[in-house]
Write an enzyme that holds these catalytic residues in place. Structure first.
Site, PDB file in Angstrom:
ATOM      1  N   ARG A   1      -7.832  -1.461  -6.406  1.00 62.97           N
ATOM      2  CA  ARG A   1      -6.499  -2.022  -6.188  1.00 62.97           C
ATOM      3  C   ARG A   1      -6.369  -3.409  -6.787  1.00 62.97           C
ATOM      4  O   ARG A   1      -5.290  -4.012  -6.706  1.00 62.97           O
ATOM      5  CB  ARG A   1      -6.237  -2.122  -4.696  1.00 62.97           C
ATOM      6  CG  ARG A   1      -5.281  -1.078  -4.150  1.00 62.97           C
ATOM      7  CD  ARG A   1      -5.326  -1.166  -2.643  1.00 62.97           C
ATOM      8  NE  ARG A   1      -4.114  -0.796  -2.008  1.00 62.97           N
ATOM      9  CZ  ARG A   1      -3.962   0.345  -1.317  1.00 62.97           C
ATOM     10  NH1 ARG A   1      -4.928   1.216  -1.252  1.00 62.97           N
ATOM     11  NH2 ARG A   1      -2.842   0.582  -0.712  1.00 62.97           N
TER      12      ARG A   1
ATOM     13  N   ARG B   1       3.759  -5.203   1.149  1.00 59.44           N
ATOM     14  CA  ARG B   1       2.794  -4.348   0.454  1.00 59.44           C
ATOM     15  C   ARG B   1       3.253  -4.035  -0.964  1.00 59.44           C
ATOM     16  O   ARG B   1       2.438  -3.932  -1.879  1.00 59.44           O
ATOM     17  CB  ARG B   1       2.582  -3.052   1.245  1.00 59.44           C
ATOM     18  CG  ARG B   1       1.856  -3.312   2.547  1.00 59.44           C
ATOM     19  CD  ARG B   1       1.930  -2.150   3.485  1.00 59.44           C
ATOM     20  NE  ARG B   1       1.151  -1.002   3.029  1.00 59.44           N
ATOM     21  CZ  ARG B   1       1.299   0.229   3.504  1.00 59.44           C
ATOM     22  NH1 ARG B   1       2.217   0.480   4.408  1.00 59.44           N
ATOM     23  NH2 ARG B   1       0.533   1.185   3.080  1.00 59.44           N
TER      24      ARG B   1
ATOM     25  N   ARG C   1       7.265   8.081   7.253  1.00 58.60           N
ATOM     26  CA  ARG C   1       5.856   8.468   7.259  1.00 58.60           C
ATOM     27  C   ARG C   1       5.248   8.425   8.665  1.00 58.60           C
ATOM     28  O   ARG C   1       5.502   7.494   9.424  1.00 58.60           O
ATOM     29  CB  ARG C   1       5.117   7.497   6.340  1.00 58.60           C
ATOM     30  CG  ARG C   1       3.876   8.056   5.750  1.00 58.60           C
ATOM     31  CD  ARG C   1       3.620   7.397   4.441  1.00 58.60           C
ATOM     32  NE  ARG C   1       2.910   6.136   4.657  1.00 58.60           N
ATOM     33  CZ  ARG C   1       2.020   5.672   3.773  1.00 58.60           C
ATOM     34  NH1 ARG C   1       1.728   6.338   2.689  1.00 58.60           N
ATOM     35  NH2 ARG C   1       1.439   4.526   3.994  1.00 58.60           N
TER      36      ARG C   1
ATOM     37  N   ARG D   1       2.290   4.158  11.330  1.00 59.07           N
ATOM     38  CA  ARG D   1       1.280   3.120  11.127  1.00 59.07           C
ATOM     39  C   ARG D   1       1.945   1.759  11.232  1.00 59.07           C
ATOM     40  O   ARG D   1       3.058   1.576  10.769  1.00 59.07           O
ATOM     41  CB  ARG D   1       0.670   3.264   9.722  1.00 59.07           C
ATOM     42  CG  ARG D   1      -0.608   4.054   9.718  1.00 59.07           C
ATOM     43  CD  ARG D   1      -0.963   4.505   8.327  1.00 59.07           C
ATOM     44  NE  ARG D   1      -0.906   3.433   7.337  1.00 59.07           N
ATOM     45  CZ  ARG D   1      -1.159   3.625   6.042  1.00 59.07           C
ATOM     46  NH1 ARG D   1      -1.480   4.820   5.608  1.00 59.07           N
ATOM     47  NH2 ARG D   1      -1.084   2.624   5.192  1.00 59.07           N
TER      48      ARG D   1
ATOM     49  N   LYS E   1       0.045   9.204  -3.304  1.00 57.27           N
ATOM     50  CA  LYS E   1      -1.342   9.339  -3.769  1.00 57.27           C
ATOM     51  C   LYS E   1      -2.162  10.211  -2.826  1.00 57.27           C
ATOM     52  O   LYS E   1      -2.875  11.109  -3.261  1.00 57.27           O
ATOM     53  CB  LYS E   1      -2.036   7.967  -3.840  1.00 57.27           C
ATOM     54  CG  LYS E   1      -1.453   6.983  -4.824  1.00 57.27           C
ATOM     55  CD  LYS E   1      -2.331   5.739  -4.935  1.00 57.27           C
ATOM     56  CE  LYS E   1      -2.462   4.950  -3.640  1.00 57.27           C
ATOM     57  NZ  LYS E   1      -1.232   4.244  -3.246  1.00 57.27           N
TER      58      LYS E   1
END
Ligand code: ADP
Ligand code: ZN
Length: 210
Positions: free
Chosen positions: A88, A167, A123, A156, A13
């Site tokens: 969300r 998640r 990531r 992260r 996204k």
């Protein structure tokens, strides 16, 4: 254009939001980035959000709704915006409706869970400016260094493999029902996330016209 991007964490996204916002000259608004910024600046809101975020849970609706309300009131949102990571939950979508915001399109980027887990492990984000990278798909010119500002690239905390599973669970339980919510008003389009960023962008642009 007022656009919402839906999709699992790591579906791309943020990357797509960046490309599309440049193309249409509208701001991309990421609640995740706003919260991380607040945290870095040590604001009360940031501190309140930290524990939820670190555990892969959603920050309470009232907090993020407040953030969005404030952000959308700014001048640069007049000609449209892209929401990345908001809403969300159903209550967040209802709050957006209650603010009188008329969304044009909702695009859901679909990526299978196995792929998500694989992607998240690669990531990295810039410690300094928040720019995002990927060790396979979006490499910085120099390893572990941000192209934009020279900051260090880090993983992260919530991208740790155990947290990613949590998640994903949260996504399926709380965020995915939004697809039905927006399908009812005919605004939803779905796009299969591709390996190449540019390929997904092409599908997204086509979905915006359709
Ligand atoms: P990603 O899209 O990669 O999952 P984000 O940067 O959008 O990550 O969000 C990171 C975290 O910030 C979420 O896991 C959650 O804790 C918090 N957050 C961001 N947006 C929202 C939202 N709309 N509602 C609740 N929590 C949010
Ligand atoms: Zn940077």
């Amino acid at each position: 254009m007022k656009l919402i991007l839906l999709g699992a964490p790591g579906a791309g996204k943020g990357t797509q939001a960046e490309v599309i916002c440049n193309k249409f000259s509208i701001p991309a608004i990421s609640t995740g980035n706003i919260i991380r910024e607040a945290l870095k600046n040590g604001t009360e809101m940031g501190l309140k959000a930290k524990s939820y975020m670190d555990e892969g849970k959603l920050v309470p609706d009232d907090v993020v709704i407040g953030i969005i309300q404030e952000r959308l009131a700014k001048d640069d949102c007049k000609n449209g915006f892209i929401l990345d990571g908001f809403p969300r939950t159903i209550p967040q979508a209802e709050a957006l409706d209650a603010m009188g915001v008329e969304i044009d399109r909702v695009v859901s980027i679909e990526v299978p869970d196995e792929k998500i887990v694989e992607r998240m492990s690669g990531r990295r984000v810039c410690e300094k400016c928040g720019a995002s990278y990927h060790m396979l798909y979006k490499k910085p010119a120099k390893e572990d260094v941000c192209d934009a500002c020279g900051g260090a690239l880090i993983r992260r905390k919530d991208d740790a493999p155990e947290t990613v599973q949590d998640r994903l669970k949260v996504y399926h339980e709380q965020t995915e029902p939004l697809k039905d919510y927006y399908a009812k008003s005919g605004k939803l389009r779905t796009v299969e996330g591709q390996e190449e960023v540019a390929d997904t962008t092409r599908l997204m642009l086509a979905a915006l016209e359709a």
